[in-house]
Design a protein around this motif. Structure first.
Motif, PDB file in Angstrom:
ATOM      1  N   HIS A   2     -44.179 -63.238   8.905  1.00 17.52           N
ATOM      2  CA  HIS A   2     -43.378 -62.945   7.725  1.00 17.52           C
ATOM      3  C   HIS A   2     -43.766 -61.600   7.119  1.00 17.52           C
ATOM      4  N   ILE A   3     -45.064 -61.304   7.112  1.00 14.41           N
ATOM      5  CA  ILE A   3     -45.527 -60.024   6.565  1.00 14.41           C
ATOM      6  C   ILE A   3     -44.976 -58.865   7.388  1.00 14.41           C
ATOM      7  N   LEU A   4     -45.036 -59.003   8.723  1.00 15.01           N
ATOM      8  CA  LEU A   4     -44.513 -57.961   9.610  1.00 15.01           C
ATOM      9  C   LEU A   4     -43.011 -57.791   9.426  1.00 15.01           C
ATOM     10  N   ASP A   5     -42.303 -58.904   9.317  1.00 16.33           N
ATOM     11  CA  ASP A   5     -40.847 -58.845   9.099  1.00 16.33           C
ATOM     12  C   ASP A   5     -40.517 -58.141   7.792  1.00 16.33           C
ATOM     13  N   ASN A   6     -41.278 -58.463   6.746  1.00 15.08           N
ATOM     14  CA  ASN A   6     -41.035 -57.838   5.442  1.00 15.08           C
ATOM     15  C   ASN A   6     -41.323 -56.342   5.478  1.00 15.08           C
ATOM     16  N   LEU A   7     -42.388 -55.958   6.209  1.00 15.81           N
ATOM     17  CA  LEU A   7     -42.689 -54.535   6.353  1.00 15.81           C
ATOM     18  C   LEU A   7     -41.578 -53.808   7.095  1.00 15.81           C
ATOM     19  N   MET A   8     -41.058 -54.446   8.125  1.00 14.40           N
ATOM     20  CA  MET A   8     -39.953 -53.863   8.873  1.00 14.40           C
ATOM     21  C   MET A   8     -38.742 -53.652   7.976  1.00 14.40           C
ATOM     22  N   LEU A   9     -38.444 -54.642   7.139  1.00 17.62           N
ATOM     23  CA  LEU A   9     -37.304 -54.537   6.219  1.00 17.62           C
ATOM     24  C   LEU A   9     -37.511 -53.394   5.225  1.00 17.62           C
ATOM     25  N   MET A  10     -38.749 -53.257   4.744  1.00 15.96           N
ATOM     26  CA  MET A  10     -39.042 -52.174   3.799  1.00 15.96           C
ATOM     27  C   MET A  10     -38.911 -50.808   4.462  1.00 15.96           C
ATOM     28  N   PHE A  11     -39.406 -50.699   5.698  1.00 15.38           N
ATOM     29  CA  PHE A  11     -39.264 -49.452   6.438  1.00 15.38           C
ATOM     30  C   PHE A  11     -37.785 -49.110   6.631  1.00 15.38           C
ATOM     31  N   GLU A  12     -37.003 -50.096   7.053  1.00 20.48           N
ATOM     32  CA  GLU A  12     -35.580 -49.872   7.297  1.00 20.48           C
ATOM     33  C   GLU A  12     -34.864 -49.453   6.015  1.00 20.48           C
ATOM     34  N   PHE A  13     -35.213 -50.103   4.900  1.00 19.94           N
ATOM     35  CA  PHE A  13     -34.602 -49.743   3.618  1.00 19.94           C
ATOM     36  C   PHE A  13     -34.989 -48.317   3.231  1.00 19.94           C
ATOM     37  N   TRP A  14     -36.281 -47.975   3.395  1.00 20.06           N
ATOM     38  CA  TRP A  14     -36.763 -46.643   3.039  1.00 20.06           C
ATOM     39  C   TRP A  14     -36.080 -45.571   3.875  1.00 20.06           C
ATOM     40  N   ILE A  15     -35.826 -45.864   5.135  1.00 17.94           N
ATOM     41  CA  ILE A  15     -35.173 -44.902   6.038  1.00 17.94           C
ATOM     42  C   ILE A  15     -33.732 -44.641   5.621  1.00 17.94           C
ATOM     43  N   GLN A  16     -33.040 -45.693   5.194  1.00 18.38           N
ATOM     44  CA  GLN A  16     -31.597 -45.612   4.977  1.00 18.38           C
ATOM     45  C   GLN A  16     -31.193 -45.316   3.537  1.00 18.38           C
ATOM     46  N   THR A  17     -32.101 -45.513   2.590  1.00 16.44           N
ATOM     47  CA  THR A  17     -31.734 -45.350   1.187  1.00 16.44           C
ATOM     48  C   THR A  17     -31.620 -43.883   0.803  1.00 16.44           C
ATOM     49  N   ASN A  18     -31.168 -43.630  -0.440  1.00 14.47           N
ATOM     50  CA  ASN A  18     -31.076 -42.262  -0.956  1.00 14.47           C
ATOM     51  C   ASN A  18     -32.457 -41.634  -1.051  1.00 14.47           C
ATOM     52  N   TRP A  19     -32.509 -40.299  -0.973  1.00 14.57           N
ATOM     53  CA  TRP A  19     -33.792 -39.607  -0.926  1.00 14.57           C
ATOM     54  C   TRP A  19     -34.629 -39.869  -2.167  1.00 14.57           C
ATOM     55  N   TYR A  20     -33.993 -39.970  -3.355  1.00 19.43           N
ATOM     56  CA  TYR A  20     -34.769 -40.143  -4.577  1.00 19.43           C
ATOM     57  C   TYR A  20     -35.363 -41.552  -4.675  1.00 19.43           C
ATOM     58  N   VAL A  21     -34.671 -42.539  -4.086  1.00 20.40           N
ATOM     59  CA  VAL A  21     -35.241 -43.890  -4.025  1.00 20.40           C
ATOM     60  C   VAL A  21     -36.403 -43.912  -3.035  1.00 20.40           C
TER      61      VAL A  21
END
Length: 247
Positions: A2-21
């Protein structure tokens, strides 16, 4: 998992979100690691050296007036610079997690070699006449503390932070590898500025003392021990310190 999955989700969100976020996420992460480990190492160091039983300070000179406050302010600025530079990594990575252990080992090995070389020559550059004034911000802390680790001028913080993007330009590397190196690098840098010598002869303590004494010598003497994790380049260019000269 679950921790690895959550980290993956955070990485994916960070990659795709707006630069200021993405910048805000990076800044929160950098500040959290800096303050959490800085406070932890400072607290442990104070307790270990309280009666000089488990350890002692290498350099026992008094601190300069307002030193810790200045160090923390500079550390926050460094975290801002690291977070800005991290936005470049969003454009240069080849994936999030290496597909095999072999790939992971290759990336770790090559980046380690690159960073040791990069950090040595950048550090030497900072001791030249042109960069002496910016680097003097870091050397204001003669007797170091964990907070001294990132008490640097913004120019120096930029040079430190640019190591990963420059590496990513010449070698394919996964984002998680760069992220892990950054976190471990921050913690290691805090540790080697702890000014702590452990009173034990076991292998771990000897290794720890070698790093802390080596970097304390750099702050005390100035023109020695430019390397980060080993003495290869210091030995090559005869900048390895002579222990008897350490305060």
């Amino acid at each position: 998992m679950h921790i690895l999955d959550n980290l993956m989700l955070m990485f994916e969100f960070w990659i795709q979100t707006n630069w200021y976020v993405a910048f805000a996420m990076s800044l929160v992460t950098n500040l959290a690691v800096y303050f959490a480990f800085g406070y932890l190492i400072s607290t442990i160091t104070q307790r270990i050296t309280k009666n000089n039983w488990l350890g002692e300070y290498i350099d026992k000179r008094p601190f300069k007036n307002g030193q810790q406050t200045s160090e923390i302010k500079n550390g926050i600025t460094a975290c801002v610079m690291f977070s800005l530079v991290s936005l470049l990594a969003r454009e240069l990575f080849v994936g999030v997690i290496p597909l095999s252990i072999t790939q992971l080992l290759i990336e770790v090995s090559v980046f380690t070699l690159f960073y040791e070389t990069y950090s040595y020559f950048v550090h030497k550059l900072l001791h030249t006449k042109q960069f002496r004034k910016p680097h003097s911000v870091h050397h204001y802390s003669v007797r170091t503390t964990p907070w001294s680790a990132y008490s640097v001028h913004p120019i120096e913080a930029l040079l430190i932070g640019m190591s990963a993007p420059l590496f990513m330009l010449i070698f394919p590397v996964h984002l998680s590898v760069i992220f892990a190196f950054h976190i471990l690098g921050v913690v290691f840098t805090l540790l080697i500025h702890s000014n702590l010598k452990l009173n034990s002869s076991n292998i771990f303590c000897q290794l720890f003392n070698r790093y802390t004494r080596s970097h304390t010598a750099h702050h005390s003497i100035g023109n020695v021990n430019f390397g980060f994790i080993n003495s290869f380049w210091d030995l090559c260019f005869k900048t390895k310190y002579i222990e008897s000269r350490v305060v």
